[in-house]
Design an enzyme around this catalytic site. Structure first.
Site, PDB file in Angstrom:
ATOM      1  N   TYR A 162     137.897  21.563 107.546  1.00 31.98           N
ATOM      2  CA  TYR A 162     139.097  21.955 106.786  1.00 31.98           C
ATOM      3  C   TYR A 162     139.469  20.874 105.780  1.00 31.98           C
ATOM      4  O   TYR A 162     139.677  21.145 104.592  1.00 31.98           O
ATOM      5  CB  TYR A 162     140.242  22.200 107.772  1.00 31.98           C
ATOM      6  CG  TYR A 162     141.536  22.687 107.159  1.00 31.98           C
ATOM      7  CD1 TYR A 162     141.670  23.998 106.716  1.00 31.98           C
ATOM      8  CD2 TYR A 162     142.636  21.843 107.052  1.00 31.98           C
ATOM      9  CE1 TYR A 162     142.868  24.448 106.180  1.00 31.98           C
ATOM     10  CE2 TYR A 162     143.828  22.281 106.521  1.00 31.98           C
ATOM     11  CZ  TYR A 162     143.953  23.590 106.081  1.00 31.98           C
ATOM     12  OH  TYR A 162     145.138  24.030 105.546  1.00 31.98           O
ATOM     13  N   LYS A 166     139.395  21.218 101.712  1.00 33.09           N
ATOM     14  CA  LYS A 166     140.621  21.090 100.913  1.00 33.09           C
ATOM     15  C   LYS A 166     140.517  19.935  99.916  1.00 33.09           C
ATOM     16  O   LYS A 166     141.016  20.031  98.796  1.00 33.09           O
ATOM     17  CB  LYS A 166     141.827  20.920 101.835  1.00 33.09           C
ATOM     18  CG  LYS A 166     142.110  22.151 102.707  1.00 33.09           C
ATOM     19  CD  LYS A 166     142.419  23.380 101.865  1.00 33.09           C
ATOM     20  CE  LYS A 166     142.923  24.533 102.714  1.00 33.09           C
ATOM     21  NZ  LYS A 166     143.314  25.711 101.901  1.00 33.09           N
TER      22      LYS A 166
END
Ligand code: NAD
Length: 261
Positions: A162, A166
Site C-alpha cells: 500500500y 501510494k
C-alpha cells in the site's frame, strides 16, 4: 457553484472518502459519474445524489481493467459530451506483516491503487486534451509520504504494498502533470491521513480501530481525527478553477503528523 455543469468521474464514489467527494461535487453543480464495483451501492449512491437535487449516473467498473476503464470514459463522454474532472479515489489495502505479504497481495494492491490510477488518467486524457481542459486529482495517502511510529498499530500487520503504491501515485502525479500541462490539464494529489471508513475497518475489529484512532490522535498536531468533508474540500480545490495555476502537487490532509513537522 464552483463546478457548475462540469462532468466529474469519481472512482470509488459509493463509499467513504469517494462518497464525500461525490456529494460535495454534486452540491457544487457537477454531474457525477459514480464508478465502483458494488452495483447495489452504486445504485443507492446515484439515487441519493439525485434525491438531494444533484445529477449522477452509475458505472460498474474495475479500475484495474484497462479495457473496462477505456469503455467507461467512452460511455461518460458519449452520455455527457465531455470529461472535465477525474478523481482517482478507488483503492484497497491489505494489512500484513512484511514477511507474510504474498505476491497475490502485492499484485492486488498495486493493480488497483497504482495501475488503476494510471489506466484511468490515460483513458480520460484524450477527452480532456480535446477540450484543452481537465482536472485530475489522485487520492494517495499519508502512508505514501513516510512512515509514522505506530502507523499500523491496531491492525494485524503493516502496509508495504500500500505504502509503495501510494508513494508511486505521488510520483505519477508529477509525471502526468508534466505530460498533460501543455494541454490545460492539471494533475494533483491529496494524501489523506487516517479516516474511519470501510478500508480502515476491512482488517480491524471495531475495538482495534478505536484503539488505533486513539493512538493516531497522539501523533497529530491537531489532536483529532478529521471528517470526510475535510478531505472533500481540498479535493474540490484541486478539481475547481480555484487551483488553476497549481499542478504536480501532493497535499497531505492528515491533521499534521508530528513526523513531518
Ligand atoms: N480512510 C483512510 O484512512 C484513508 C487514508 C489515506 C488514503 N485513503 C485512500 O482514500 C481512497 C478511498 O478510500 P476509503 O477510505 O474511502 O475506503 P472505502 O473502502 O470506503 O472506499 C474504497 C472505494 O474503492 C472502490 N474500489 C475498490 N476496488 C475497486 C476497483 N478495482 N475498481 C473500482 N472501484 C474499486 C470501492 O468500491 C469503494 O467505493 C483510497 O484510495 C484509500 O487508499 C484512505
Amino acid at each position: 457553484m464552483r463546478l457548475k455543469d462540469k462532468v466529474a468521474v469519481v472512482t470509488g464514489a459509493n463509499s467513504g472518502i469517494g462518497r464525500a467527494i461525490a456529494d460535495r461535487f454534486a452540491e457544487e453543480g457537477a454531474i457525477i459519474a459514480v464508478v465502483a464495483m458494488n452495483q447495489e451501492r452504486i445504485d443507492s449512491t446515484v439515487a441519493e445524489i439525485k434525491a438531494a437535487g444533484g445529477r449522477a449516473a452509475g458505472y460498474r467498473v474495475d479500475v484495474s481493467s484497462q479495457d473496462e476503464v477505456k469503455a467507461l470514459m467512452a460511455s461518460v463522454a458519449e452520455e455527457f459530451g465531455r470529461i472535465d474532472i477525474l478523481i482517482n479515489n478507488a483503492g484497497i489495502t491489505r494489512y500484513r506483516p512484511f514477511d507474510t505479504t504474498t505476491g497475490e497481495d502485492w499484485d492486488m494492491v498495486l493493480n488497483i491503487d497504482l495501475k488503476g490510477v494510471f489506466f484511468c488518467a490515460q483513458a480520460a486524457a484524450p477527452y480532456m486534451r480535446k477540450q484543452n481542459y481537465g482536472r485530475i486529482v489522485n487520492i494517495s495517502s499519508a502512508a505514501g509520504t513516510g512512515s509514522t511510529p505506530g502507523a499500523s498499530a491496531g491492525s494485524p500487520g503493516a502496509t508495504a504494498p500500500y505504502a509503495a503504491a501510494k508513494a508511486a501515485v505521488n510520483m505519477l502525479t508529477k509525471t502526468l502533470a508534466r505530460e498533460l500541462g501543455p494541454n490545460g490539464i492539471t494533475v494533483n494529489a491529496v494524501a489523506p491521513g487516517t479516516f474511519p471508513t470501510a478500508i480502515s475497518t476491512s482488517t480491524r475489529t471495531p475495538e482495534e480501530l478505536a484503539a488505533h484512532l486513539e493512538r493516531r490522535k497522539q501523533t497529530l498536531v491537531l489532536q483529532r481525527i478529521g471528517t470526510l468533508d475535510e478531505v472533500a474540500t481540498p479535493v474540490l480545490f484541486f478539481a475547481s478553477d480555484d487551483s488553476s495555476y497549481v499542478t504536480g502537487q501532493t497535499l497531505c490532509v492528515d491533521g499534521g503528523r508530528f513526523d513531518r513537522m
